[in-house]
Design an enzyme around this catalytic site. Structure first.
Site, PDB file in Angstrom:
ATOM      1  N   ARG A  62       0.948  -1.308  -0.106  1.00  0.00           N
ATOM      2  CA  ARG A  62       0.317   0.213   0.038  1.00  0.00           C
ATOM      3  C   ARG A  62       1.155   1.642  -0.229  1.00  0.00           C
ATOM      4  NH1 ARG A  62      -2.866  -3.443  -0.406  1.00  0.00           N
ATOM      5  NH2 ARG A  62      -4.783  -3.982  -0.229  1.00  0.00           N
ATOM      6  N   SER A  84     -10.557  -1.650   2.784  1.00  0.00           N
ATOM      7  CA  SER A  84     -10.171  -1.307   4.242  1.00  0.00           C
ATOM      8  C   SER A  84      -9.767   0.226   4.618  1.00  0.00           C
ATOM      9  CB  SER A  84      -7.955  -1.984   4.646  1.00  0.00           C
ATOM     10  OG  SER A  84      -8.995  -3.385   3.670  1.00  0.00           O
ATOM     11  N   GLU A  97      -5.518   3.225   6.144  1.00  0.00           N
ATOM     12  CA  GLU A  97      -5.237   3.595   4.884  1.00  0.00           C
ATOM     13  C   GLU A  97      -5.451   4.434   3.827  1.00  0.00           C
ATOM     14  OE1 GLU A  97      -6.769   2.125   1.732  1.00  0.00           O
ATOM     15  OE2 GLU A  97      -6.084   0.052   2.110  1.00  0.00           O
TER      16      GLU A  97
HETATM   17  N1  EPU Z   1     -10.512 -10.908   9.489  1.00  0.00           N
HETATM   18  C1  EPU Z   1     -10.962 -11.345  10.840  1.00  0.00           C
HETATM   19  N2  EPU Z   1     -12.392 -10.311  11.336  1.00  0.00           N
HETATM   20  C2  EPU Z   1     -12.889  -9.968  10.445  1.00  0.00           C
HETATM   21  C3  EPU Z   1     -11.933  -9.812   9.015  1.00  0.00           C
HETATM   22  C4  EPU Z   1     -11.099  -9.405   9.146  1.00  0.00           C
HETATM   23  O1  EPU Z   1     -10.746 -12.334  12.018  1.00  0.00           O
HETATM   24  O2  EPU Z   1     -13.884  -8.376  10.035  1.00  0.00           O
HETATM   25  C5  EPU Z   1      -9.236 -11.344   9.423  1.00  0.00           C
HETATM   26  C6  EPU Z   1      -9.499 -13.502   9.177  1.00  0.00           C
HETATM   27  O3  EPU Z   1      -8.892 -14.124   9.910  1.00  0.00           O
HETATM   28  C7  EPU Z   1      -9.125 -13.446   8.622  1.00  0.00           C
HETATM   29  C8  EPU Z   1      -7.598 -12.381   7.732  1.00  0.00           C
HETATM   30  O4  EPU Z   1      -8.641 -11.072   8.782  1.00  0.00           O
HETATM   31  O5  EPU Z   1      -8.759 -14.402   7.299  1.00  0.00           O
HETATM   32  C9  EPU Z   1      -7.991 -10.924   6.289  1.00  0.00           C
HETATM   33  O6  EPU Z   1      -9.388 -11.356   6.105  1.00  0.00           O
HETATM   34  P1  EPU Z   1      -9.379 -10.753   4.438  1.00  0.00           P
HETATM   35  O7  EPU Z   1      -9.412 -11.604   3.591  1.00  0.00           O
HETATM   36  O8  EPU Z   1     -10.685  -9.767   4.404  1.00  0.00           O
HETATM   37  O9  EPU Z   1      -8.559 -10.094   3.655  1.00  0.00           O
HETATM   38  P2  EPU Z   1      -7.391  -8.435   4.853  1.00  0.00           P
HETATM   39  O10 EPU Z   1      -6.569  -8.774   5.369  1.00  0.00           O
HETATM   40  O11 EPU Z   1      -9.045  -7.898   5.877  1.00  0.00           O
HETATM   41  C10 EPU Z   1      -6.845  -7.315   3.065  1.00  0.00           C
HETATM   42  C11 EPU Z   1      -6.905  -6.002   1.978  1.00  0.00           C
HETATM   43  C12 EPU Z   1      -8.407  -5.978   1.411  1.00  0.00           C
HETATM   44  C13 EPU Z   1      -8.335  -6.591   0.193  1.00  0.00           C
HETATM   45  C14 EPU Z   1      -8.290  -8.148   1.194  1.00  0.00           C
HETATM   46  C15 EPU Z   1      -7.920  -9.524  -0.145  1.00  0.00           C
HETATM   47  C16 EPU Z   1      -5.359  -4.376   3.456  1.00  0.00           C
HETATM   48  C17 EPU Z   1      -5.830  -3.396   3.797  1.00  0.00           C
HETATM   49  N3  EPU Z   1      -6.605  -4.455   2.714  1.00  0.00           N
HETATM   50  O12 EPU Z   1      -7.648  -7.103   3.548  1.00  0.00           O
HETATM   51  O13 EPU Z   1      -7.883  -4.583   0.461  1.00  0.00           O
HETATM   52  O14 EPU Z   1      -9.667  -6.737  -0.684  1.00  0.00           O
HETATM   53  O15 EPU Z   1      -7.123  -9.056   1.757  1.00  0.00           O
HETATM   54  O16 EPU Z   1      -6.786  -9.819  -0.425  1.00  0.00           O
HETATM   55  O17 EPU Z   1      -4.440  -4.940   3.246  1.00  0.00           O
HETATM   56  C18 EPU Z   1      -8.357  -2.096   0.569  1.00  0.00           C
HETATM   57  O18 EPU Z   1      -7.305  -2.409   0.899  1.00  0.00           O
HETATM   58  O19 EPU Z   1      -9.391  -1.512   0.478  1.00  0.00           O
HETATM   59  C19 EPU Z   1      -9.381  -3.916   0.765  1.00  0.00           C
HETATM   60  C20 EPU Z   1      -9.872  -4.350   0.226  1.00  0.00           C
END
Ligand code: EPU
Length: 336
Positions: A162, A236, A332
């Site tokens: 990012r 995010s 972010e």
């Molecule tokens: N999780 C929770 N609770 C929640 C959400 C997430 O426990 O409410 C944990 C779970 O363990 C899950 C892990 O977080 O397995 C990862 O969650 P997710 O796959 O939804 O991804 P994220 O890390 O929350 C990142 C990016 C997203 C992107 C997704 C998929 C960042 C800041 N965000 O989110 O990007 O779509 O991975 O690759 O890196 C964005 O930047 O606006 C965005 C949506």
């Protein structure tokens, strides 16, 4: 040029904010003309793309320039790759769909990300194991001061998680007008991340295709992330923090379910969504603003909320996470 223009429909949080003045440009020539206009020489300028990663806390006392430079043009191709030049104002998802429809691989995991092509390199958008740094050949810019154009190679963009040079050394110095992508004619699929594999199975996909991966990503995103057309949000809100391995191991012994992903050497990336959920904020709502019930990393404006309210909520979340886990979450989203 218009004056006192509402930006409510031009930011995905749906926040009310007025631009002192506003102009939309559809070509690099139009943009250059505005930058060179002697009457606007001392007028502060603010560049707006898709408005999908900003938190508007107040009116913008500047000339807001909406970049609507369009066009997807083939630059060259060989047996394995195709190079496309894309105008900064193209909608990111429309560009992804163009690639999916034409069989060009590389951006299918980035389906349905809101925003414009020009904004994408700013924060090196990424999802499901792919970042745009993997497909960017170069980024075309124009500098405010010199009014000269400069093309940055992928390496010169200093892409990180990012992050890019455009958010740091070049902040406020140049405007992205176009991006050249190098896409694969022979797809290399990235389906290891999260639920992609399972979603493909559930959909009965037997042999992978660019379209099948894109459809799976769209399905997952729709099931977790609120549609900005229905509920205001900017994806995010925080970055996933990278913490020292030692701190991670200590936290893991206190919280055995803490997930962790590889990061830079000696560091572990932990999901901010998990930390926020554990501090009890998931699904929280206070009046018009809240934390999404299916993805704790997404703050939402149910309608009529203000940027100040969302900022306050984000600070409360940061405080809880810091107190419980000793981790500082950084936003972010850009606060304006
Ligand atoms: N999780 C929770 N609770 C929640 C959400 C997430 O426990 O409410 C944990 C779970 O363990 C899950 C892990 O977080 O397995 C990862 O969650 P997710 O796959 O939804 O991804 P994220 O890390 O929350 C990142 C990016 C997203 C992107 C997704 C998929 C960042 C800041 N965000 O989110 O990007 O779509 O991975 O690759 O890196 C964005 O930047 O606006 C965005 C949506």
């Amino acid at each position: 040029m218009q004056h006192h223009v509402s930006l409510r429909h031009l930011n995905t949080f749906g926040l009310e904010s007025f631009a002192q003045s506003f102009v939309e440009v559809e070509s690099v020539e139009e943009l250059t003309e505005i930058l060179r206009n002697p009457e606007l020489k001392n007028t502060p300028k603010f560049i707006l793309g898709g408005g999908s990663n900003i938190l508007l806390k107040q009116d913008i006392d500047a000339l807001v320039i909406k970049i609507s430079i369009g066009g997807i043009d083939k630059i060259k191709e060989d047996d394995n790759h195709i190079w496309l030049h894309v105008g900064a104002g193209e909608k990111w998802h429309d560009f992804v769909m163009y690639c999916v429809d034409n069989g060009y691989a590389g951006v299918e995991n980035l389906s349905l990300i809101p925003g414009t092509v020009g904004a994408a390199p700013m924060q090196n958008i990424g999802a499901y194991g792919v970042e745009i740094k993997d497909v960017v050949e170069s980024v075309e810019t124009i500098f405010y001061d010199s009014k000269e154009t400069r093309i940055f190679t992928n390496e010169e963009c200093n892409f990180g998680y990012r992050e890019s040079i455009f958010k740091h050394d070049l902040k406020g110095k140049c405007i992205i007008t176009g991006v050249t992508f190098r896409l694969n004619k022979n797809p290399v699929y990235h389906v290891e991340y999260g639920d992609i594999q399972k979603t493909l199975q559930d959909a009965g996909v037997e042999s992978l295709s660019i379209k099948a991966v894109s459809d799976a990503v769209i399905h997952i995103r729709k099931s977790k992330l609120p549609d900005p057309a229905e509920i205001g949000n900017a994806g995010s809100f925080f970055k996933n923090p990278e913490i020292p391995e030692e701190q991670f191991n200590k936290l893991k012994s206190d919280h055995p379910t803490l997930p962790g992903y590889p990061a830079s050497p000696g560091f572990v990336k932990v999901p901010a969504g998990w930390l926020i959920e554990q501090t009890g904020w998931k699904g929280y709502r206070d009046g018009a603003v809240g934390v999404h019930a299916r993805q704790a990393l997404v703050l939402v404006n149910y309608g009529g909320g203000s940027g100040a309210e969302i900022k306050l909520l984000s600070q409360k979340i940061q405080k809880s996470v810091s107190e419980k886990f000793g981790i500082n979450l950084s936003a972010e989203v850009n606060f304006i």
